[in-house]
Design a protein around this motif. Structure first.
Motif, short mmCIF file in Angstrom:
data_model
loop_
_atom_site.label_atom_id
_atom_site.label_comp_id
_atom_site.label_asym_id
_atom_site.label_seq_id
_atom_site.Cartn_x
_atom_site.Cartn_y
_atom_site.Cartn_z
N ASP A 176 1.12 -0.74 0.10
CA ASP A 176 0.16 0.20 -0.62
C ASP A 176 0.66 1.33 0.39
O ASP A 176 2.44 1.15 0.33
N PHE A 177 0.18 2.34 -0.71
CA PHE A 177 1.56 3.49 -1.16
C PHE A 177 0.06 4.00 -0.41
O PHE A 177 -0.66 4.53 -0.24
N VAL A 178 0.53 6.06 0.31
CA VAL A 178 0.41 6.97 0.00
C VAL A 178 -0.41 8.04 -1.39
O VAL A 178 0.34 7.78 -2.05
N ASN A 179 -1.58 8.25 -1.29
CA ASN A 179 -2.10 8.44 -2.15
C ASN A 179 -2.04 9.88 -2.61
O ASN A 179 -1.73 11.32 -1.22
N SER A 211 -13.58 13.88 -2.09
CA SER A 211 -13.89 14.90 -2.75
C SER A 211 -13.51 16.03 -2.50
O SER A 211 -13.20 17.01 -3.13
N ASP A 212 -12.61 15.69 -0.85
CA ASP A 212 -11.87 16.78 -0.78
C ASP A 212 -11.09 17.25 -1.13
O ASP A 212 -9.94 18.34 -0.59
N ASP A 213 -10.57 16.09 -1.40
CA ASP A 213 -8.71 16.32 -1.90
C ASP A 213 -8.81 16.14 -4.13
O ASP A 213 -8.38 16.04 -4.34
N LEU A 268 4.63 12.47 7.63
CA LEU A 268 4.95 10.83 7.16
C LEU A 268 5.93 10.44 7.83
O LEU A 268 6.97 9.71 8.67
N LEU A 269 6.75 11.51 8.31
CA LEU A 269 8.75 11.62 8.63
C LEU A 269 8.03 10.96 10.45
O LEU A 269 9.88 10.51 10.37
N ALA A 315 -5.25 5.91 8.17
CA ALA A 315 -5.45 5.11 6.86
C ALA A 315 -6.34 5.32 5.23
O ALA A 315 -5.95 5.21 4.61
N SER A 316 -6.51 7.10 5.48
CA SER A 316 -7.82 7.40 4.51
C SER A 316 -6.75 8.17 3.78
O SER A 316 -6.97 8.03 2.55
N TRP A 317 -5.30 8.40 3.62
CA TRP A 317 -4.42 8.72 2.98
C TRP A 317 -3.58 7.39 2.05
O TRP A 317 -3.04 7.59 1.07
N LEU A 318 -4.33 6.29 2.32
CA LEU A 318 -3.44 4.58 2.05
C LEU A 318 -4.33 4.84 0.71
O LEU A 318 -5.38 4.51 0.70
N CYS A 319 -3.11 4.29 -0.19
CA CYS A 319 -4.25 3.45 -1.35
C CYS A 319 -3.44 2.01 -1.37
O CYS A 319 -2.70 1.33 -1.27
N SER A 320 -4.26 0.92 -1.46
CA SER A 320 -4.73 -0.50 -1.66
C SER A 320 -3.53 -0.98 -2.51
O SER A 320 -4.71 -0.86 -3.64
#
Length: 434
Positions: free
Chosen positions: A187-190, A310-312, A365-366, A372-377
């Protein structure tokens, strides 16, 4: 915490994030292997001599690409040797590294082993063609016969996928857009949860004055006309002009960023590209500084809302490629909508993508504080329609790969959803062992 960012500049991303981190009290430096040809970067002339020489050699290589091969080898060798000095100097200075576009200081595996052994924080930020499967990338398969494109894409896919897999294992986090994350195994950060680090200070607002008797000024500034779909964009504008639309079409190629900003201040709106996997890439972001809306087309437009909260979601006219002409006509016709969309784009980047706010997210991040909402599966991605290339070309190349190299050549091990969607696009049965 002291943070190094580099080693290549892409549309001001490194400069913007460096500035943002500094504004929130983080000691940050950008170490670049070459100066940006369009003047985006703002590196510090007070950097160590070895870093400045390293960058100068890279700039010399970029400006003299046609130099004789022996001289090219000497310059490359000198810069590579200096890169190790830069690396060893940096480990005594920095606690964390943010690497952009998949590039590190030496571009070796040993470098990442060294940084991990010294407990350095590592973040990779991918920006498109650095990680996108080559068989879905216009930069790899546009403008060449399908057989040649397929062979090139298969070879490049092996190299790119291995790079992504290794870097994601060694990094604390990787940041990527959902439309370009097909090779990820973790998984990575969107990318859209983080945003583009932009500054308000270097741009002025210019208003779009409603005048029915003047031509609407449309700006197109392709870095690579072939993969931006510039031929079709020109054709769209030409067809609209023949229908009676008053259009002043401005196309810029290979000019300094200062010239692009001048034209952004004067235009009414922007046409970005024809096959984009982002509703607001860097050029559209820059247009938003000036309150100018952007029309952008791409196959990802059909599923963008599935991957971007939607907010992004950045405000733009994001449509399928075959709807580009209609979208441009609507924006010409509706001055009120054009103005409101431009202001919405400007408000979005100021409220969501201000470099200080983006820097705060990267600091999280650092520090390992990742919602969890930042992550992409990685396993649930299903987008296979690419960027910078017509879908028909993807199909031709993809079928050639299946016939001559087999499904494993796509490098999608463990990605059942992606393989299923790709097989559907190619109208080919997916191999169970692919």
């Amino acid at each position: 915490m002291k943070v190094m960012l580099g080693t290549v500049e892409v549309a001001g991303f490194v400069a913007g994030l460096t500035s943002g981190l500094r504004s929130i009290g983080v000691s940050a430096e950008s170490y670049l292997s070459a100066s940006h040809p369009f003047g985006y970067d703002g590196v510090d002339d007070k950097q160590p001599v070895v870093v400045r020489i390293w960058r100068s050699l890279g700039s010399f290589r970029a400006k003299n690409a046609s130099m004789p091969l022996p001289l090219k080898g000497v310059v490359w060798g000198l810069q590579f040797l200096l890169s190790w000095l830069v690396l060893f100097y940096s480990v005594f200075i920095f606690d964390a590294y943010i690497f952009v576009y998949g590039k590190t200081i030496t571009n070796t595996r040993f470098e990442l082993f060294l940084l991990r052994s010294m407990n350095k924080k590592i973040i990779f930020v991918y920006l498109g063609s650095d990680c996108r499967p080559p068989y879905l990338s216009g930069g790899s398969i546009s403008g060449v016969p399908s057989s040649q494109a397929a062979a090139r894409a298969v070879h490049a896919s092996k190299k790119v996928s291995k790079k992504v897999w290794f870097q994601e294992r060694k990094a604390d986090y990787v940041v990527n857009a959902p439309g370009t994350g097909q090779f990820h195994r973790r998984d990575f950060v969107n990318w859209f949860s983080m945003g583009v680090p932009v500054s308000r200070t270097n741009h002025t607002m210019a208003t779009d004055v409603a005048q029915t008797d003047r031509a609407v000024r449309i700006l197109h500034s392709p870095s690579k006309p072939l993969i931006k779909g510039s031929d079709e964009i020109r054709a769209v504008v030409s067809r609209l002009q023949k229908k009676g639309y008053l259009i002043d079409f401005i196309e810029l190629k290979g000019v300094p960023n200062s010239k692009v900003r001048e034209e952004l201040a004067r235009c009414d709106f922007v046409i970005d590209q024809l096959y984009s996997d982002s509703p607001m890439a860097f050029f559209a972001t820059e247009a938003a500084h000036f309150g100018k809306p952007t029309v952008v087309a791409g196959y990802f437009s059909e599923c963008a809302s599935d991957y971007i909260a939607s907010d992004d979601m950045p405000p733009s006219v994001y449509v399928m490629p075959d709807k580009l002409e209609e979208a441009v006509a609507n924006l010409i016709d509706d001055h009120k909508y054009r103005t409101e969309l431009g202001l919405a784009a400007r408000d979005f980047i100021h409220s969501r993508w201000d470099n200080r706010l983006v820097a705060q997210r990267y600091l999280r991040l650092l520090n390992g504080d990742v919602p969890a909402s930042w992550l992409c599966s990685a396993k649930e991605l299903s987008y296979v329609h690419g960027c910078g290339v017509d879908q028909d070309q993807i199909v031709l190349v993809g079928r050639y790969i299946v016939d001559h190299f087999g499904w494993p050549a796509f490098r999608l091990e463990g990605k059942s959803e992606l393989k299923q969607q790709l097989a559907k696009l190619l109208n080919q049965p997916a191999s169970p062992d692919a």
